[in-house]
Design a protein around this motif. Sequence first.
Motif, PDB file in Angstrom:
ATOM      1  N   ARG A   1      -0.096   9.759  16.018  1.00  0.00           N
ATOM      2  CA  ARG A   1      -0.116   8.482  16.736  1.00  0.00           C
ATOM      3  C   ARG A   1      -0.635   8.656  18.161  1.00  0.00           C
ATOM      4  O   ARG A   1      -1.204   7.730  18.733  1.00  0.00           O
ATOM      5  CB  ARG A   1       1.283   7.877  16.737  1.00  0.00           C
TER       6      ARG A   1
ATOM      7  N   GLY B   1     -10.109   3.289   3.770  1.00  0.00           N
ATOM      8  CA  GLY B   1     -11.532   3.398   3.416  1.00  0.00           C
ATOM      9  C   GLY B   1     -12.398   3.305   4.656  1.00  0.00           C
ATOM     10  O   GLY B   1     -13.293   2.486   4.744  1.00  0.00           O
TER      11      GLY B   1
ATOM     12  N   GLY C   1      -7.830   4.790   7.205  1.00  0.00           N
ATOM     13  CA  GLY C   1      -7.978   3.344   7.398  1.00  0.00           C
ATOM     14  C   GLY C   1      -8.154   2.510   6.134  1.00  0.00           C
ATOM     15  O   GLY C   1      -8.733   1.442   6.187  1.00  0.00           O
TER      16      GLY C   1
ATOM     17  N   THR D   1      -3.207  -1.823  12.722  1.00  0.00           N
ATOM     18  CA  THR D   1      -2.809  -0.424  12.944  1.00  0.00           C
ATOM     19  C   THR D   1      -1.432  -0.107  12.357  1.00  0.00           C
ATOM     20  O   THR D   1      -0.893   0.970  12.618  1.00  0.00           O
ATOM     21  CB  THR D   1      -2.838  -0.054  14.445  1.00  0.00           C
ATOM     22  N   ARG D   2      -0.860  -1.014  11.589  1.00  0.00           N
ATOM     23  CA  ARG D   2       0.336  -0.626  10.819  1.00  0.00           C
ATOM     24  C   ARG D   2      -0.018   0.581   9.956  1.00  0.00           C
ATOM     25  O   ARG D   2      -1.093   0.637   9.358  1.00  0.00           O
ATOM     26  CB  ARG D   2       0.774  -1.774   9.891  1.00  0.00           C
ATOM     27  N   GLY D   3       0.904   1.527   9.875  1.00  0.00           N
ATOM     28  CA  GLY D   3       0.624   2.762   9.142  1.00  0.00           C
ATOM     29  C   GLY D   3       0.156   2.539   7.714  1.00  0.00           C
ATOM     30  O   GLY D   3      -0.650   3.299   7.185  1.00  0.00           O
ATOM     31  N   GLU D   4       0.658   1.462   7.077  1.00  0.00           N
ATOM     32  CA  GLU D   4       0.310   1.245   5.669  1.00  0.00           C
ATOM     33  C   GLU D   4      -1.164   0.893   5.487  1.00  0.00           C
ATOM     34  O   GLU D   4      -1.725   1.118   4.412  1.00  0.00           O
ATOM     35  CB  GLU D   4       1.180   0.132   5.064  1.00  0.00           C
ATOM     36  N   PHE D   5      -1.775   0.288   6.514  1.00  0.00           N
ATOM     37  CA  PHE D   5      -3.220   0.067   6.468  1.00  0.00           C
ATOM     38  C   PHE D   5      -3.960   1.282   7.038  1.00  0.00           C
ATOM     39  O   PHE D   5      -4.950   1.754   6.501  1.00  0.00           O
ATOM     40  CB  PHE D   5      -3.610  -1.165   7.303  1.00  0.00           C
ATOM     41  N   TYR D   6      -3.453   1.737   8.180  1.00  0.00           N
ATOM     42  CA  TYR D   6      -4.127   2.751   8.998  1.00  0.00           C
ATOM     43  C   TYR D   6      -4.241   4.090   8.279  1.00  0.00           C
ATOM     44  O   TYR D   6      -5.280   4.747   8.326  1.00  0.00           O
ATOM     45  CB  TYR D   6      -3.272   2.883  10.257  1.00  0.00           C
ATOM     46  N   SER D   7      -3.177   4.505   7.580  1.00  0.00           N
ATOM     47  CA  SER D   7      -3.166   5.853   7.018  1.00  0.00           C
ATOM     48  C   SER D   7      -3.283   5.861   5.497  1.00  0.00           C
ATOM     49  O   SER D   7      -2.924   6.830   4.849  1.00  0.00           O
ATOM     50  CB  SER D   7      -1.915   6.609   7.471  1.00  0.00           C
ATOM     51  N   ALA D   8      -3.791   4.775   4.911  1.00  0.00           N
ATOM     52  CA  ALA D   8      -4.103   4.773   3.472  1.00  0.00           C
ATOM     53  C   ALA D   8      -5.555   5.196   3.295  1.00  0.00           C
ATOM     54  O   ALA D   8      -6.331   5.198   4.249  1.00  0.00           O
ATOM     55  CB  ALA D   8      -3.888   3.384   2.888  1.00  0.00           C
ATOM     56  N   TYR D   9      -5.898   5.554   2.041  1.00  0.00           N
ATOM     57  CA  TYR D   9      -7.300   5.871   1.795  1.00  0.00           C
ATOM     58  C   TYR D   9      -7.922   4.800   0.910  1.00  0.00           C
ATOM     59  O   TYR D   9      -7.280   3.834   0.514  1.00  0.00           O
ATOM     60  CB  TYR D   9      -7.436   7.268   1.166  1.00  0.00           C
ATOM     61  N   THR D  10      -9.197   4.938   0.626  1.00  0.00           N
ATOM     62  CA  THR D  10      -9.923   4.063  -0.290  1.00  0.00           C
ATOM     63  C   THR D  10      -9.067   3.772  -1.524  1.00  0.00           C
ATOM     64  O   THR D  10      -8.502   4.700  -2.100  1.00  0.00           O
ATOM     65  CB  THR D  10     -11.235   4.757  -0.718  1.00  0.00           C
ATOM     66  N   PRO D  11      -8.960   2.518  -1.934  1.00  0.00           N
ATOM     67  CA  PRO D  11      -7.996   2.133  -2.973  1.00  0.00           C
ATOM     68  C   PRO D  11      -8.397   2.551  -4.387  1.00  0.00           C
ATOM     69  O   PRO D  11      -8.598   1.718  -5.265  1.00  0.00           O
ATOM     70  CB  PRO D  11      -7.943   0.613  -2.838  1.00  0.00           C
TER      71      PRO D  11
ATOM     72  N   ASN E   1       0.825  -1.213   0.000  1.00  0.00           N
ATOM     73  CA  ASN E   1       0.000   0.000   0.000  1.00  0.00           C
ATOM     74  C   ASN E   1       0.850   1.251   0.000  1.00  0.00           C
ATOM     75  O   ASN E   1       1.888   1.296   0.668  1.00  0.00           O
ATOM     76  CB  ASN E   1      -0.847   0.062   1.284  1.00  0.00           C
TER      77      ASN E   1
ATOM     78  N   SER F   1      -2.421   0.174  -4.122  1.00  0.00           N
ATOM     79  CA  SER F   1      -3.282  -0.231  -3.006  1.00  0.00           C
ATOM     80  C   SER F   1      -3.547  -1.726  -3.025  1.00  0.00           C
ATOM     81  O   SER F   1      -4.597  -2.177  -2.576  1.00  0.00           O
ATOM     82  CB  SER F   1      -4.626   0.512  -3.090  1.00  0.00           C
TER      83      SER F   1
ATOM     84  N   ASP G   1       1.762   7.490   6.019  1.00  0.00           N
ATOM     85  CA  ASP G   1       2.956   7.212   6.812  1.00  0.00           C
ATOM     86  C   ASP G   1       4.168   6.871   5.942  1.00  0.00           C
ATOM     87  O   ASP G   1       5.295   6.892   6.431  1.00  0.00           O
ATOM     88  CB  ASP G   1       2.690   6.052   7.790  1.00  0.00           C
TER      89      ASP G   1
ATOM     90  N   THR H   1      -4.542  -3.313   0.471  1.00  0.00           N
ATOM     91  CA  THR H   1      -5.935  -3.136   0.892  1.00  0.00           C
ATOM     92  C   THR H   1      -6.871  -3.940  -0.002  1.00  0.00           C
ATOM     93  O   THR H   1      -7.789  -4.601   0.474  1.00  0.00           O
ATOM     94  CB  THR H   1      -6.288  -1.635   0.854  1.00  0.00           C
TER      95      THR H   1
ATOM     96  N   GLY I   1     -13.282   0.437   6.444  1.00  0.00           N
ATOM     97  CA  GLY I   1     -12.196  -0.356   5.896  1.00  0.00           C
ATOM     98  C   GLY I   1     -11.239  -0.965   6.909  1.00  0.00           C
ATOM     99  O   GLY I   1     -10.920  -2.146   6.840  1.00  0.00           O
ATOM    100  N   LEU I   2     -10.772  -0.167   7.855  1.00  0.00           N
ATOM    101  CA  LEU I   2      -9.770  -0.677   8.789  1.00  0.00           C
ATOM    102  C   LEU I   2     -10.359  -1.761   9.696  1.00  0.00           C
ATOM    103  O   LEU I   2      -9.678  -2.730  10.049  1.00  0.00           O
ATOM    104  CB  LEU I   2      -9.219   0.476   9.647  1.00  0.00           C
TER     105      LEU I   2
END
Lengths: 497, 451
Positions: A88, A283, A281, B87-97, A68, B103, A72, B106, B336-337
Motif C-alpha cells: 500500500r 487486468g 488491477g 483502489t479497494r483491494g478487491e479491484f486493485y489486487s485482482a487479476y484478469t478475470p 471478486n 471475478s 488482498d 470485475t 483494467g483498473l
Amino acid sequence: MKDVGEYDGAGEATIFDRSRPGRTATAQLAPETLASLPPELRRRRRPELPEVSELQAVRHYTRLSQKNFSIDTQFYPLGSCTMKYNPRGSNHYAMLPEFLSRHPLAPVSMGQGLLACLYELQQMLCEVTGMEGVSLTPMAGAQGEFAGVAMIRAFHRARGDAARNEIIVPEAAHGTNPATATMCGMKVVEIPCNPDGDCDLEALRRAVGVNTAGVMLTNPSTLGVFERSISEIAAIARQAGALLYYDGANLNAILGKVRPGDMGFDVMHMNLHKTFSTPHGGGGPGAGAVGVGRRLLPYLPVPIVGRDATGYVWLDERDLPETIGRLSAFMGNVGVLLRAYIYMRMIGRDGMRRVAEYAVLNANYLLARLRRAGFEAAYPDRRASHEFILTLKREAAERGVTAMDFAKRLLDFGQHAPTVYFPQLVPECLLIEPTETEAKETLDGFVAAMTAILAETVTDPERVKTAPHRLPVRRLDDVRAAKHLDLVWKRPPGGDS
Amino acid sequence: MAFIPHTDQEVREMLGAIGVDAIEALFDEIPADLRAAPLAGIPPAATEMQIGRLMSERAARDGRALNFIGAGAYEHHIPAAVWAIATRGEFYSAYTPYQAEASQGTLQTIYEYQSMIAALTGMEVSNASLYDGASALAEACLMAVRANRRAKTPRILMPRAVNPAYRRCAAAIAGPQQLLFESVDFDHESGRTAPDALESWGGADIAALVIQQPNFFGSIEEAGRLTDWAHAHGALVVAVVNPTSLALISSPNEWGQRGADIVVGEGQPLGVPLSAGGPYFGFMATRMEYVRQMPGRIAGRTLDLDGRPGYTLTLQAREQHIRRGRATSNICTNQGLVMTAATIYLALLGATGLERVAAAACARTEELVARLARIDGVRPAFSAPRFHEALLRFDRPVGPLVDALARLGIAAGYDAARDYPELGHTLLVCATETKTAEDVLRYASALEALR
C-alpha cells in the motif's frame, strides 16, 4: 422487504437498472448556455448513461468489488502471473497530488522530482538485469515484447539484412510471443522441448539459419524449470546471427541471482506488475519496460529519461533517430512506474535476492507437500523455480475430474485457482505460483484444500465436477456467451425511458 | 524482511520438507558461472517512512501548476468517490478475470463499461479497453484493414490534423505489418481537414479514413461530409473522439449517412488524473458485424448452471492465448483498473453531468481565447468552431514564453511549432471546467507582462 441491491434470483442489478430519470449523482456543475457551438454540430440523441445518486453508485461498485477474489482477500497462486502482495505504501506515495496533477507535456523544469524517480528506475532495472539501457514506455508485457521484437527487426534492417524474418519460440511459450512476432511482420517457428523440460537443442540447431531474426525464451521457462542449456542456446543463436530475446515473465524466480544480460540475452522485457509488485488491477495497468544490450541501444522506444547540464530531460525521436518510435501518446504508465520505483527502493539491494530465494522456497515447499499428498508433478526430476506444474491426467482418466473442475472446486475453499491448461503441452495441468509474500500456514491451507478435493474425486466426484457451489454464480456457460452475444445493456421491453 | 513473512523456524521446517539444507541448494540447477555478483547499483533498503519522505520532497519540488495544456490529456474534476472505490483491494489486487465465478465484480464492471462506451459513441459493441488513445488508433487501423475486405491495399488516409503523437504511434505499431499511412492536409484558414484534400485519393484503393473529432487543433471537423466521402470510396471510417465532447457534439454513429465504423479514443478525460501521461486507457467501439475483428478483452452476459445470469470473458478465440500467432493482436492485460475508475465516473456524472462538464470546458476555453487574443501579437489561428481547445498564433517564438510562464507556475500550453512549422509560432491552449475567471486573468496578465 428487499434491499435495492439484494440478490433477487435474477443476478445482481446493473447500474442501468438502478437508474431513474432525473436523478442526479455527485455535486453537479451549474448549467451553461453555449453560444459558441452551432446547433448543427450538436448531438441529436442523448447518450443513455445511468442516473443514480452518489450513494447508489458507491454502494453498487463496492458490492461488485466484494464479488471478486483478490490478493488482498485470498491466496492467489495463479501461475505465470506473480500475484504477490502489492504494498500500500507504493500506491500511497505514487498518488501524491503533485504527481497526479502533472500534465505529460508540461515543461521538464516543472517535473524534476518525478523525472529523478524515473531516471533512477531506469538505472536500477539495468542493474538487476545486466542490460545496458532501459526504456520504460511499454504499457504491458505484450507491448514490451512488441518493442523487443521491433528492435530486433530494426537491428537487422539497419545492417541490410532484411531477409531475417523468422522468430523462433519454444512450443511452451506464452501466446503473446507468437502473436507479437506476427505483429512485427515476422514468421513464427516453434520448436519442441525435451521430456525433462529443457529446450530441444537439436531442433534449435535445425531451425536456425540465415532467416532467423531472433530466438525468444522465457527462463525459468513456462514449465517452471530453469533452462540449463541457456549458454549453448545463446551460442547457437549468436553463431546463426540471430538475437536472443528474454521474456521477463518469470524474472521473479532469479532476481538478484542471475541476470539475463549475463546469460547472453540481447533484449528483454520486464513485467513490473509481476516482479516489482505493482497492482494487477483486475487486468492492468501494467508496465513492460524493455532492456537492451549495447547493440540495440539506438533502437529503444521513446521517450527515455536522460540527464544533461540542466537536469533531467526527455529523450525523443530527435535524440534517437533510429528509435522504433513511440508506443503511446506520452510516456506509458508513469503511475505504475512510480509504484515499481518505490517498491524497489523499499526492498533494496538485499531484498531483490530475497524475493527470488523465498519465492523459490515457497514453490518447492508447496510442490513437496502436494506430491506427498498424492499429486503428480509434471517434471518430477527437476527443481521447481518460483512455480511448478501438476498434471491431473490420472484423475481425469480414472475419475473424469479435470483440471478445470479442480480449479472451480478450489474457489469453494476460498483459494483462487492456479493457472489451468497452460502450458498447453502438459495434459490437465495446474501451474502453481505461490510467490514469496505468502506465509507457511497459507501454503499449508492450500495443501489441505487440494487434499480434500482429491479425496472428493473418489467419494463424491459430482461435487467436484459441478463446482463451484458457494460463489455468487455457479459455473458459467461460456459457449452460450459466445453464441448469444450480450455485450451491452439494453433497456428491457416496457422499461421506463 | 520487507513483505516476506517467514520466521527462521518456518524456513527450517520448509527446507526439511523439501529435503535440502539451505535455500541456496534450491538454485543448484543454475550453472555456477552465471551467478550474479551483489547488485552494487541498487541502494540498500529504505523504510516506508524514508521513501515516503523522499517522494513527498520530490513531489513538493515539482509543485502543482496552473495548467492550460490539453493536446490529448485533459484536466477535469474527479469526484472523490471514483478512486476511493477503484483502489479497494478487491479491484486493485485482482487479476484478469480468467476464473469468471470468482471475478463477477470485475466482469460486471466491464459489461457496464462496455454499455456506457457504446452509449457514448452510439455504437453497437465495445471492448473492455486498450492501452491508450494513441495505441488504440494503431489497433483500429489494423482492424480496419482486416474488416475491409474490399480494399486490396492496406492504405490508411491519415489527416495531418490528427494528434501528431497518435500518428507517430500508429506508424510505430502498425508499420511492421506494412500498413501505408497517407497524409491528408488541412485547410489553413478554418483548421479543418478539407474534403477537397481527399479528392486526390479519389481513385485509390483505401482501407480506411481516420477522422479525429475534435481534431488536434480543437477544431470541429465536418465529420459528416468526410464520412460520406470515405464510404462513397469504399473506405471504412475510423473515428478518434474525445469522450467528454460526445456529451455535446454529434456522436460517430450520427456522422453522414451511415456513421463511423470503428470508434477509438483516449479515455483519460473520464475520471483519470493527468499523472504525467499515464496510466490512461484507450476505448474502442464498433458495429456488431466487426466484433470478431476487434482486439482486446470482451465481457459478455450469460447464464450459469442454474440458469441465473452472470458474466464471463467471451469471443476469446480472437486472442493470443488461444490463437497465438493468428490472434487479432498480442494485447492481453491492459488498463483494467483505469477502466473501472472511468465506469464509476460515468455512473456518478450521468449524461447531464457530462454535458455540464463539456459545456463548462467549452465556455472556459472561449473566455481564455477571447482574453488572450486581446494581447498584442496573439490571435486565434483558425476560424472553425471548436470544442475546449484552440491553436493561437503568436508574433514570436513561444518557447521562451512557455519557459518564463513555467517559472511562475503556469503551464501555458503546447508549443505546436515543431509539428506544424508552416503555421509559424503557435501555442495550443485548453481551459476546462477546473479553471476560473481568476485563473484566466492570472495567465493573461502574466503573458502580457512578458511582452
